[in-house]
Design a protein around this motif. Structure first.
Motif, PDB file in Angstrom:
ATOM      1  N   GLY A   1      70.129  29.012  98.057  1.00 40.52           N
ATOM      2  CA  GLY A   1      70.195  29.008  96.596  1.00 40.52           C
ATOM      3  C   GLY A   1      68.903  28.584  95.943  1.00 40.52           C
TER       4      GLY A   1
ATOM      5  N   ILE B   1      72.039  22.964  84.483  1.00 45.65           N
ATOM      6  CA  ILE B   1      71.992  24.018  85.491  1.00 45.65           C
ATOM      7  C   ILE B   1      71.490  25.355  84.947  1.00 45.65           C
ATOM      8  CG2 ILE B   1      73.848  22.997  86.867  1.00 45.65           C
ATOM      9  CD1 ILE B   1      75.690  25.150  85.847  1.00 45.65           C
TER      10      ILE B   1
ATOM     11  N   TYR C   1      66.027  24.400  87.315  1.00 54.09           N
ATOM     12  CA  TYR C   1      67.065  23.435  87.708  1.00 54.09           C
ATOM     13  C   TYR C   1      67.064  23.163  89.202  1.00 54.09           C
ATOM     14  CZ  TYR C   1      71.445  21.217  88.783  1.00 54.09           C
ATOM     15  OH  TYR C   1      72.374  20.347  89.277  1.00 54.09           O
ATOM     16  N   TYR C   2      66.881  24.212  89.974  1.00 54.58           N
ATOM     17  CA  TYR C   2      66.899  24.024  91.425  1.00 54.58           C
ATOM     18  C   TYR C   2      65.882  22.958  91.831  1.00 54.58           C
ATOM     19  CZ  TYR C   2      66.064  24.455  96.288  1.00 54.58           C
ATOM     20  OH  TYR C   2      65.900  24.121  97.594  1.00 54.58           O
TER      21      TYR C   2
ATOM     22  N   ALA D   1      66.998  19.337  90.914  1.00 53.85           N
ATOM     23  CA  ALA D   1      68.001  18.808  91.840  1.00 53.85           C
ATOM     24  C   ALA D   1      67.352  18.477  93.181  1.00 53.85           C
ATOM     25  CB  ALA D   1      69.124  19.835  92.034  1.00 53.85           C
TER      26      ALA D   1
ATOM     27  N   ALA E   1      65.244  15.224  92.929  1.00 49.91           N
ATOM     28  CA  ALA E   1      66.097  14.033  92.833  1.00 49.91           C
ATOM     29  C   ALA E   1      66.696  13.740  94.202  1.00 49.91           C
ATOM     30  CB  ALA E   1      67.200  14.263  91.801  1.00 49.91           C
ATOM     31  N   ASP E   2      67.189  14.788  94.819  1.00 54.30           N
ATOM     32  CA  ASP E   2      67.802  14.664  96.124  1.00 54.30           C
ATOM     33  C   ASP E   2      66.815  14.072  97.134  1.00 54.30           C
ATOM     34  OD1 ASP E   2      69.805  15.068  97.993  1.00 54.30           O
ATOM     35  OD2 ASP E   2      68.989  17.000  98.607  1.00 54.30           O
TER      36      ASP E   2
ATOM     37  N   ALA F   1      66.902   9.772  94.087  1.00 54.06           N
ATOM     38  CA  ALA F   1      67.046   9.311  92.700  1.00 54.06           C
ATOM     39  C   ALA F   1      68.239  10.021  92.067  1.00 54.06           C
ATOM     40  CB  ALA F   1      65.780   9.641  91.916  1.00 54.06           C
ATOM     41  N   GLU F   2      68.733   9.487  90.971  1.00 50.80           N
ATOM     42  CA  GLU F   2      69.818  10.173  90.281  1.00 50.80           C
ATOM     43  C   GLU F   2      69.254  11.356  89.508  1.00 50.80           C
ATOM     44  OE1 GLU F   2      72.932   9.910  90.550  1.00 50.80           O
ATOM     45  OE2 GLU F   2      73.404   7.855  91.141  1.00 50.80           O
ATOM     46  N   LEU F   3      70.001  12.446  89.501  1.00 48.55           N
ATOM     47  CA  LEU F   3      69.674  13.588  88.657  1.00 48.55           C
ATOM     48  C   LEU F   3      70.541  13.467  87.409  1.00 48.55           C
ATOM     49  CD1 LEU F   3      68.257  16.363  88.330  1.00 48.55           C
ATOM     50  CD2 LEU F   3      70.287  17.384  89.359  1.00 48.55           C
ATOM     51  N   VAL F   4      69.926  13.201  86.290  1.00 48.95           N
ATOM     52  CA  VAL F   4      70.726  12.938  85.091  1.00 48.95           C
ATOM     53  C   VAL F   4      70.520  14.002  84.026  1.00 48.95           C
ATOM     54  CG1 VAL F   4      70.741  10.434  85.450  1.00 48.95           C
ATOM     55  CG2 VAL F   4      68.956  11.468  84.046  1.00 48.95           C
ATOM     56  N   GLU F   5      71.529  14.168  83.196  1.00 51.45           N
ATOM     57  CA  GLU F   5      71.411  14.978  81.994  1.00 51.45           C
ATOM     58  C   GLU F   5      71.447  14.029  80.807  1.00 51.45           C
ATOM     59  OE1 GLU F   5      74.385  18.062  82.040  1.00 51.45           O
ATOM     60  OE2 GLU F   5      73.838  18.683  84.075  1.00 51.45           O
TER      61      GLU F   5
ATOM     62  N   ASP G   1      74.329  11.769  80.218  1.00 47.56           N
ATOM     63  CA  ASP G   1      74.570  10.654  81.144  1.00 47.56           C
ATOM     64  C   ASP G   1      73.862   9.383  80.684  1.00 47.56           C
ATOM     65  OD1 ASP G   1      75.957  12.303  82.972  1.00 47.56           O
ATOM     66  OD2 ASP G   1      74.053  13.000  83.813  1.00 47.56           O
TER      67      ASP G   1
ATOM     68  N   MET H   1      72.227   4.614  82.448  1.00 45.92           N
ATOM     69  CA  MET H   1      73.013   5.798  82.815  1.00 45.92           C
ATOM     70  C   MET H   1      74.457   5.411  83.086  1.00 45.92           C
ATOM     71  SD  MET H   1      71.162   6.616  86.432  1.00 45.92           S
ATOM     72  CE  MET H   1      70.847   5.328  87.655  1.00 45.92           C
TER      73      MET H   1
ATOM     74  N   ARG I   1      79.588  11.593  85.399  1.00 42.73           N
ATOM     75  CA  ARG I   1      79.620  13.062  85.292  1.00 42.73           C
ATOM     76  C   ARG I   1      79.668  13.709  86.675  1.00 42.73           C
ATOM     77  NH1 ARG I   1      75.494  16.492  85.960  1.00 42.73           N
ATOM     78  NH2 ARG I   1      73.983  14.821  85.745  1.00 42.73           N
TER      79      ARG I   1
ATOM     80  N   SER J   1      72.624  17.150  93.931  1.00 41.04           N
ATOM     81  CA  SER J   1      71.981  16.053  94.658  1.00 41.04           C
ATOM     82  C   SER J   1      72.996  15.039  95.188  1.00 41.04           C
ATOM     83  CB  SER J   1      70.914  15.377  93.786  1.00 41.04           C
ATOM     84  OG  SER J   1      71.468  14.994  92.568  1.00 41.04           O
TER      85      SER J   1
ATOM     86  N   ASN K   1      78.058  27.937  98.262  1.00 38.88           N
ATOM     87  CA  ASN K   1      77.236  29.021  97.725  1.00 38.88           C
ATOM     88  C   ASN K   1      77.490  30.322  98.481  1.00 38.88           C
ATOM     89  OD1 ASN K   1      75.208  30.035  95.979  1.00 38.88           O
ATOM     90  ND2 ASN K   1      73.708  29.896  97.632  1.00 38.88           N
TER      91      ASN K   1
END
Lengths: 465, 314
Positions: A42, A217, A222-223, A226, A229-230, A234-238, A241, A251, B4, B100, B111
């Protein structure tokens, strides 16, 4: 890959030898495999304005672009010098503006710049860092000639491709990597986390909380958000949040609100804080600018650094480097005509068919004219736009860019490329990951490498020599 | 973890589970339709729609209950937001939004599953390929669950994933049981007839429970023992008792991780009490339909208590 006399360049010697021993149908299969790999994981890129192709793959070419260790050492020095200058320039612009007082830079350049933020005047970000992450786009025109095509100090993207391209190459051709020694890029996320942590505000403690802010997203990158963060843990926030609670940005977690110390935001300035900027934005955090200005959070990159991405500012970069470092720029700019200057404008109008003309604030390959490949009608339409608002444009010569081989069904074929190394900056220093994102024009003869314009990418190798 | 994201994970697993159960239900429907005459086949397809709570929406589109129409509506219709494809898509959207928080293996399973669904459901599914498509739906969900088991850290993300799975599964089992018992038979006089046992057989099939049930109850096929099995047998992974025991375990994990218990834990305890020590006779005395209605509303309460306690939305 080849020198003008037809011999194989030093950088490509090991690869070329390996490639010569590979079986053609096996290579074809590998090429097919690569696409499946990207689709499954993806790794996509969203293209705006196309309903059907909401998520697209960026074409991947399996021939690496190779740079020798010696070339890289030279390049790194130039990049480091440039990033230091960019930071000093930002600080100066938002404080004493000595470069303007000295007459080296016309004031209107940033007064008319939409990325200029009056809210940043007189404020120094934690650690004095403005451009935490910079992407410098380079092109090569000869064996020793790397030129800077563009500075990306706002929120440069593409680093996930640098990392995934390498993963893909290692999965497909493991034996190649035991034959050719390539410098690692995979620790970029760790370096990023470390560099960001070093920029935390004073009150953050020994283990600052880092979060990546994404618009969500549907954003084209966006990919990558993510992924980073991964990889950083770390946190992936919007925006939804986050909330300002007790004067801190916090958050919403399953156990309550937790403080964020460093926000690696991938949201543009104008959407960052509806109370300060665009009031209709849902992407940002109401009140975050107040917390920022009170020293309660680090925002990376600092709001307002987009000023440096402006192509009119770019045309002054040699002067800027000289002014802040006192040194001659190690990496030159591509020759640039500022259309705001009447003499330059006349020259540009007279030579449109030979030039590349770009909008000063444009990006992603939009709003530009590539003279040599445009029709007469396109040129005339652009001429009118140019006359109408000359300040909005710069022009550059179409360079005789060096090329790199790509894999095609007919075998290797040369295509134009550029290179975007990723540069981290903190009070501890400038850290450049050896490699970067190589973008490649897939169409024969094309000079446009932007992914939004159908360009592809390939792995970039810096040899460990 | 972010509220969330907990919300996204919880629902991602609910969608995956629901898509899988919907496929099972369709498979059972098809089998019944093939083994009966046209009139009864229509009734079976109607019962599939009823179980899924899609009858009204379907009837707004069609005048008949032809298998091809029902399958198309349930699997892929754009007018049906609860279609299997739309659930696969929502599961994937949630997986992207929580990218994540899940492992690469889980993301790839979801996916790839979505890509398979998209290709298979690009055009109407013929009778002949329905079985293959339904098996694929089940397989994708199984793959995602397997990847979850094999690669995810046993942390709160995992707990929310499992809670979503089992809450949805309990809901589905209860609905299937209810529809059969309450809605299907034309009248009480049919109890024990081939129509009745055929329908029970179908219930077991829609929960992939027919073999397990046969192992345990050779030859017997009556409402009481089937209800006993689907509600109270703690060895069967789709029974209500099994689902609740799995949820209780995850709620316990969450309490331990967070160091506190909220209203969801209280709710869980109350719901547990309604099941513990109950015999199938107690349930039939109370009335199966009544029991299931209470169970479903308890489930709903638990879901919203979880959402509140763990700040899913605000």
């Amino acid at each position: 890959m080849y020198a003008p006399d037809g011999s194989v360049r030093d950088a490509y010697r090991g690869y070329n030898e390996w490639f010569g021993q590979q079986n053609a149908s096996w290579l074809k299969r590998k090429d097919f495999e690569a696409e499946g790999f990207f689709r499954r994981t993806g790794i996509t890129f969203n293209v705006y304005g196309e309903d059907d192709a909401e998520e697209r793959l960026i074409p991947f070419d399996m021939v690496p672009r190779i740079i020798t260790g010696a070339e890289w050492r030279r390049l790194s020095k130039g990049i480091e010098q440039r990033v230091r200058a960019l930071n000093a320039f930002m600080h100066d612009l938002y404080h004493r503006q000595e470069i303007i007082r000295s007459g080296r830079l016309p004031e209107r350049l940033f007064r008319n710049n939409t990325a200029w933020l009056p809210q940043m005047v007189g404020f120094t970000p934690p650690g004095g860092v403005y451009t935490h992450i910079t992407g410098i786009d380079l092109v090569r025109t000869g064996p020793d000639d790397f030129l800077v095509l563009e500075d990306n100090a706002r929120t440069p993207s593409g680093v996930s491709y640098m990392l995934e391209n390498r993963e893909t190459m290692m999965a497909m051709f493991p034996e190649l990597f035991s034959k050719v020694k390539v410098r690692e890029v995979s620790d970029y996320p760790r370096r990023l986390a470390k560099s960001l942590a070093a920029c935390a505000p004073p009150g953050a403690g020994a283990n600052p909380n880092i979060a990546v802010l994404t618009p969500g997203i549907y954003n084209s990158a966006y990919y990558e958000h993510a992924f980073l963060a991964d990889q950083m843990g770390a946190e992936l926030v919007e925006g939804s949040d986050l909330r300002v609670v007790d004067g801190k940005v916090q958050m919403r977690t399953t156990t309550g609100f937790t403080q964020v110390d460093v926000l690696y935001r991938r949201v543009d300035d104008e959407y960052l804080d509806p109370l300060t900027f665009n009031p209709s934005s849902m992407l940002g955090v109401p009140g975050i600018m107040d917390v920022y200005r009170a020293g309660g959070i680090t925002i990376a990159n600092a709001p307002g650094t987009g000023v440096a991405d402006d192509k009119a500012i770019y045309s002054f970069m040699p002067e800027i480097v000289q002014f802040y470092t006192g040194e001659r720029p190690l990496l030159p700019n591509v020759d640039t005509w500022r259309c705001s200057d009447p003499d330059s404008l006349k020259y540009v109008l007279d030579n449109l068919a030979e030039l590349v003309v770009k909008e000063v604030h444009g990006s992603g390959g939009y709003g530009m004219l590539i003279g040599p490949t445009s029709s007469k009608k396109e040129i005339e339409t652009f001429r009118a736009k140019l006359k109408d608002d000359p300040d909005n444009y710069i022009a550059q010569p179409t360079l005789s860019l060096s090329s790199c081989p790509i894999y095609t069904k007919q075998g290797l074929a040369p295509r134009h490329v550029d290179l975007r190394p990723f540069v981290l900056c903190s009070p501890q220093g400038v850290d450049i990951t050896p490699g970067g994102l190589t973008r490649v024009a897939l169409k024969k003869g094309s000079l446009v490498v932007n992914s939004s314009q159908g360009g592809g990418t390939k792995d970039s190798w810096v040899l460990d020599d | 973890m972010l509220g969330r994201v907990a919300h996204g994970i919880f629902w991602m697993y609910r969608y995956l589970e629901r898509a899988e159960n919907t496929a099972r239900l369709l498979a059972a429907g098809q089998r019944m339709a093939l083994t009966r005459g046209q009139d009864l086949a229509d009734a079976e397809w109607k019962s599939v729609l009823t179980t899924l709570g899609l009858r009204q929406a379907y009837e707004a589109q069609y005048d008949d209950y032809e298998g091809a129409h029902v399958c198309d509506f349930v699997l892929r219709s754009k007018d049906n937001p609860e279609s299997v494809f739309s659930m696969a898509e929502r599961a994937r959207t949630n997986a992207r939004a929580c990218r994540s928080a899940i492992t690469a293996e889980v993301w790839e399973a979801v996916n790839e599953g979505w890509m398979t669904m998209r290709d298979m459901l690009a055009s109407p599914v013929s009778d002949g390929s329905l079985g293959v498509v339904l098996a694929a739906v089940r397989r994708e969900s199984t793959l995602a669950r397997g990847a979850t088991h094999g690669s995810m850290l046993r942390n709160e993300t995992y707990s929310f994933a499992r809670l979503g799975t089992f809450l949805e599964r309990a809901d589905n089992t209860a609905r299937i049981l209810d529809v059969k018992y309450y809605l299907l038979l034309p009248s009480l006089s049919y109890v024990g007839t081939p129509l009745d046992t055929g329908q029970w057989d179908n219930v077991l099939r829609s929960l992939s429970a027919e073999r397990a049930y046969r192992w345990l109850n050779s030859g017997r096929m009556d409402a009481r023992s089937i209800a006993d099995f689907l509600i109270l047998d703690d060895r069967f992974p789709r029974s209500l008792v099994f689902c609740y025991s799995a949820m209780r375990e995850q709620m316990g994990e969450l309490a331990q991780i967070h160091g506190f218990e909220g209203s969801a834990h209280e709710c869980m305890r109350e719901l547990d009490m309604r099941l513990t020590g109950k015999s199938v006779d107690d349930i039939f005395d109370q009335g199966l339909h009544q029991f299931i209605q209470e169970f479903l509303s308890g489930n709903q309460q638990l879901a919203s208590a979880i959402a509140d306690d763990y700040r899913f939305l605000g």
